[in-house]
Design a protein around this motif. Structure first.
Motif, PDB file in Angstrom:
ATOM      1  N   VAL A 175       0.846  -1.198   0.000  1.00  0.00           N
ATOM      2  CA  VAL A 175       0.000   0.000   0.000  1.00  0.00           C
ATOM      3  C   VAL A 175       0.876   1.240   0.000  1.00  0.00           C
ATOM      4  CG1 VAL A 175      -1.805  -1.276   1.226  1.00  0.00           C
ATOM      5  CG2 VAL A 175      -0.219   0.149   2.519  1.00  0.00           C
ATOM      6  N   PRO A 176       0.330   2.399  -0.398  1.00  0.00           N
ATOM      7  CA  PRO A 176       1.153   3.611  -0.471  1.00  0.00           C
ATOM      8  C   PRO A 176       1.635   4.059   0.910  1.00  0.00           C
ATOM      9  CG  PRO A 176      -0.897   3.861  -1.727  1.00  0.00           C
ATOM     10  CD  PRO A 176      -1.042   2.622  -0.908  1.00  0.00           C
ATOM     11  N   ALA A 177       2.697   4.825   0.926  1.00  0.00           N
ATOM     12  CA  ALA A 177       3.222   5.388   2.170  1.00  0.00           C
ATOM     13  C   ALA A 177       2.141   6.224   2.855  1.00  0.00           C
ATOM     14  CB  ALA A 177       4.456   6.244   1.889  1.00  0.00           C
ATOM     15  N   GLY A 178       2.063   6.116   4.180  1.00  0.00           N
ATOM     16  CA  GLY A 178       1.104   6.892   4.947  1.00  0.00           C
ATOM     17  C   GLY A 178      -0.242   6.227   5.122  1.00  0.00           C
ATOM     18  N   LEU A 191       3.406  -7.613   6.368  1.00  0.00           N
ATOM     19  CA  LEU A 191       4.838  -7.405   6.508  1.00  0.00           C
ATOM     20  C   LEU A 191       5.189  -5.958   6.189  1.00  0.00           C
ATOM     21  CD1 LEU A 191       5.950 -10.584   4.535  1.00  0.00           C
ATOM     22  CD2 LEU A 191       6.025 -10.317   7.012  1.00  0.00           C
ATOM     23  N   PRO A 192       6.164  -5.385   6.908  1.00  0.00           N
ATOM     24  CA  PRO A 192       6.592  -4.019   6.587  1.00  0.00           C
ATOM     25  C   PRO A 192       7.669  -4.028   5.506  1.00  0.00           C
ATOM     26  CG  PRO A 192       7.724  -4.752   8.555  1.00  0.00           C
ATOM     27  CD  PRO A 192       6.838  -5.893   8.119  1.00  0.00           C
ATOM     28  N   GLU A 193       7.599  -3.064   4.609  1.00  0.00           N
ATOM     29  CA  GLU A 193       8.682  -2.824   3.672  1.00  0.00           C
ATOM     30  C   GLU A 193       9.811  -2.093   4.409  1.00  0.00           C
ATOM     31  OE1 GLU A 193       8.602  -3.480  -0.147  1.00  0.00           O
ATOM     32  OE2 GLU A 193       7.598  -4.963   1.136  1.00  0.00           O
ATOM     33  N   PRO A 194      11.028  -2.102   3.883  1.00  0.00           N
ATOM     34  CA  PRO A 194      12.126  -1.394   4.555  1.00  0.00           C
ATOM     35  C   PRO A 194      11.834   0.086   4.799  1.00  0.00           C
ATOM     36  CG  PRO A 194      12.996  -2.873   2.886  1.00  0.00           C
ATOM     37  CD  PRO A 194      11.515  -2.888   2.725  1.00  0.00           C
ATOM     38  N   ALA A 199       2.612  -4.158   3.609  1.00  0.00           N
ATOM     39  CA  ALA A 199       2.330  -5.077   2.510  1.00  0.00           C
ATOM     40  C   ALA A 199       1.605  -6.305   3.034  1.00  0.00           C
ATOM     41  CB  ALA A 199       3.630  -5.492   1.821  1.00  0.00           C
ATOM     42  N   VAL A 200       0.806  -6.915   2.166  1.00  0.00           N
ATOM     43  CA  VAL A 200       0.236  -8.228   2.452  1.00  0.00           C
ATOM     44  C   VAL A 200       0.774  -9.202   1.417  1.00  0.00           C
ATOM     45  CG1 VAL A 200      -1.853  -7.239   3.453  1.00  0.00           C
ATOM     46  CG2 VAL A 200      -1.855  -7.926   1.045  1.00  0.00           C
ATOM     47  N   SER A 201       0.955 -10.457   1.832  1.00  0.00           N
ATOM     48  CA  SER A 201       1.516 -11.479   0.955  1.00  0.00           C
ATOM     49  C   SER A 201       0.814 -12.794   1.240  1.00  0.00           C
ATOM     50  CB  SER A 201       3.021 -11.618   1.196  1.00  0.00           C
ATOM     51  OG  SER A 201       3.564 -12.692   0.450  1.00  0.00           O
ATOM     52  N   PHE A 202       0.486 -13.538   0.179  1.00  0.00           N
ATOM     53  CA  PHE A 202      -0.228 -14.794   0.395  1.00  0.00           C
ATOM     54  C   PHE A 202       0.044 -15.798  -0.707  1.00  0.00           C
ATOM     55  CE2 PHE A 202      -3.120 -12.150  -2.075  1.00  0.00           C
ATOM     56  CZ  PHE A 202      -3.612 -13.022  -3.041  1.00  0.00           C
ATOM     57  N   LEU A 203      -0.143 -17.068  -0.335  1.00  0.00           N
ATOM     58  CA  LEU A 203      -0.161 -18.197  -1.262  1.00  0.00           C
ATOM     59  C   LEU A 203      -1.611 -18.607  -1.461  1.00  0.00           C
ATOM     60  CD1 LEU A 203       2.608 -20.160   0.559  1.00  0.00           C
ATOM     61  CD2 LEU A 203       2.720 -19.861  -1.890  1.00  0.00           C
ATOM     62  N   ASN A 204      -1.999 -18.840  -2.699  1.00  0.00           N
ATOM     63  CA  ASN A 204      -3.341 -19.337  -2.999  1.00  0.00           C
ATOM     64  C   ASN A 204      -3.221 -20.746  -3.549  1.00  0.00           C
ATOM     65  OD1 ASN A 204      -5.992 -19.786  -3.749  1.00  0.00           O
ATOM     66  ND2 ASN A 204      -5.873 -18.518  -5.591  1.00  0.00           N
ATOM     67  N   ALA A 226       8.718   5.633  10.105  1.00  0.00           N
ATOM     68  CA  ALA A 226       7.890   4.514   9.646  1.00  0.00           C
ATOM     69  C   ALA A 226       8.697   3.236   9.472  1.00  0.00           C
ATOM     70  CB  ALA A 226       7.216   4.867   8.322  1.00  0.00           C
ATOM     71  N   ALA A 227      10.008   3.342   9.368  1.00  0.00           N
ATOM     72  CA  ALA A 227      10.840   2.159   9.111  1.00  0.00           C
ATOM     73  C   ALA A 227      10.722   1.158  10.257  1.00  0.00           C
ATOM     74  CB  ALA A 227      12.291   2.573   8.914  1.00  0.00           C
TER      75      ALA A 227
END
Length: 439
Positions: A175-178, A191-194, A199-204, A226-227
């Motif tokens: 998703v965008p910053a903020g 999960l956080p980006e650096p 972010a969301v991540s999944f296996l289907n 935010a880091a």
């Protein structure tokens, strides 16, 4: 565009989210060379979506895909209907070098026998592969593009919505910053980006599309605050055993590139063959060490580079041999521990190689015959694992949920896709098929 900036861009992209690629849909063991398939085939698809500023209704796509049609020189990537594509770029995942491509119509794509069934109303990115796909090998590519699609990415009050059915089985959405995540209808890792973006991540693991609806609202921190704090090697205190480290638990499961297929032999042998696919991208890496777990013995190891078909040498060693040779196994080993050493050309900066390692294991504790019942009881640690029952046997029990298919030769295959950052203790039982009377 000059070559140097393009290569630098590719290297930066690969550094950002690594190199992914199990031929999860492969239905048989590696075989002898066969004629080219009639249709384009692919595997190991993974997509990363970066949502751009909401007013643009646009998102950037990083798409990893592996061409598997033997001898194919081109790969065709469809441009989704309803999306306006721009900023396309394509790279060879092995070398990081840019690849030539052009956008063609469906009618033009159908001139290639591999794409005879292409939708005439769809446009395609036609990619010239760096090398023809080797027999039993792969051609890995990374495709970058930006889509504008107001039906998939839009505002709803003070929220942004990404509403898009996803047919690719491994996905990440940033998703965008903020913005903070306030809704996601598909079970996912968060999960956080650096840089602090969420972010969301999944296996289907299913056969259909994932009907993703993601919602986010303003409220997240931006800038240096935010880091995320660096993940540590601290292990879970809740676990009744030696749990995974925080770093392992917060790694992106869907993007992990190690996968394995077990082919069970007749149960009285206690033996199963397997192949294990693995991508090495660390600069200077020049060998792979497969440490055989206690209770198993290994035989008949072989390996080759999937990208080129190059056969690699293998060497059987013990923990004592490693100590003498001053080789670090990366994990504790005892002197009698069996280890398979596979050397390969050192990996260059910004490049990677994809390996296929095949072996036969004998493990009386894991795989046995109990009366007339087959039992396979083994902890599987990969995100994507598959087990193929021996010829003549049918499935009676699987403790862990799996997708089940029947191969063309009648054998039963179970696929275990585990989106959690842990192992699954697979317990499979089966019985021998009854002999059908014939007139």
């Amino acid at each position: 565009m000059r070559r140097e900036p393009v290569l630098a861009t590719a290297a930066a992209v690969f550094t950002l989210f690594g190199y992914a690629s199990l031929r999860a849909q492969q239905t048989s063991a590696p075989s002898a060379a066969t004629p080219s398939a009639a249709k384009q085939t692919e595997t190991d698809e993974y997509t990363r979506y970066e949502l751009l500023a909401p007013e643009t209704a646009s998102f950037k796509i990083y798409y990893e895909v592996t061409a598997t049609t033997p001898d194919a020189k081109f790969f065709y990537n469809p441009i989704r209907k309803g999306s306006a594509a721009s900023d396309e770029a394509v790279f060879d995942s092995m070398t990081g070098a840019p690849l030539p491509f052009e956008v063609v119509s469906g009618a033009e794509a159908r001139k290639d026998p591999l794409m005879a069934d292409a939708d005439a109303d769809t446009n395609f990115i036609k990619i010239s592969l760096a090398r023809p796909v080797p027999q039993d090998g792969q051609g890995r590519v990374l495709i970058l593009k930006t889509y504008k699609d107001a039906r998939s990415y839009y505002r709803e009050g003070d929220a942004i919505v990404f509403n898009r059915p996803l047919s690719i089985k491994r996905n990440k959405i940033v998703v965008p910053a903020g913005y903070e995540l306030v809704g996601c209808n598909v079970p996912s890792q968060v999960l956080p980006e650096p840089d602090g973006r969420i972010a969301v991540s999944f296996l289907n693991a299913g056969t259909g599309e994932a009907p993703l609806i993601l919602r986010a609202k303003p409220g997240a921190q931006t800038g240096p605050s935010a880091a995320p704090h660096p993940a540590t090697q601290a292990r879970s205190w809740e676990s009744p055993f030696q749990g995974e480290s925080e770093r392992a638990r917060l790694s992106e499961r869907a993007h992990q590139d190690r996968d394995i297929v077990y082919f069970l032999q007749q149960p009285e042998t206690h033996a199963f063959s397997l192949y294990h696919d693995y991508t090495e991208s660390h600069e200077g890496a020049d060998k792979y060490l497969n440490v055989v777990r206690e209770g198993s013995t290994v035989s008949d190891p072989s390996a080759y580079i999937l990208d080129t078909g190059e056969k690699l040498s293998t060497k059987m060693m013990t923990g004592a041999d490693l100590t003498t040779a001053k080789i670090d196994a990366g994990e504790p080993v005892t002197p009698p521990t069996q280890v398979v050493l596979i050397p390969f050309p050192p990996v260059k900066k910004g490049q990677s190689i994809r390996l296929r390692i095949s072996e036969t294991y004998t493990a009386p504790i894991s795989y046995k015959l109990d009366g007339d019942e087959l039992i396979f009881d083994r902890s599987l640690g990969r995100a994507r694992n598959a087990v193929v029952l021996p010829a003549g046997w049918y499935l009676t029990a699987s403790a862990i949920p799996a997708t089940i298919t029947q191969l063309s030769d009648g054998r039963i295959r179970l696929d275990f896709w585990n989106g959690r950052p842990d192992s699954v203790d697979v317990l499979i039982k089966g019985k021998h098929r009854a002999v059908t009377a014939t007139n």
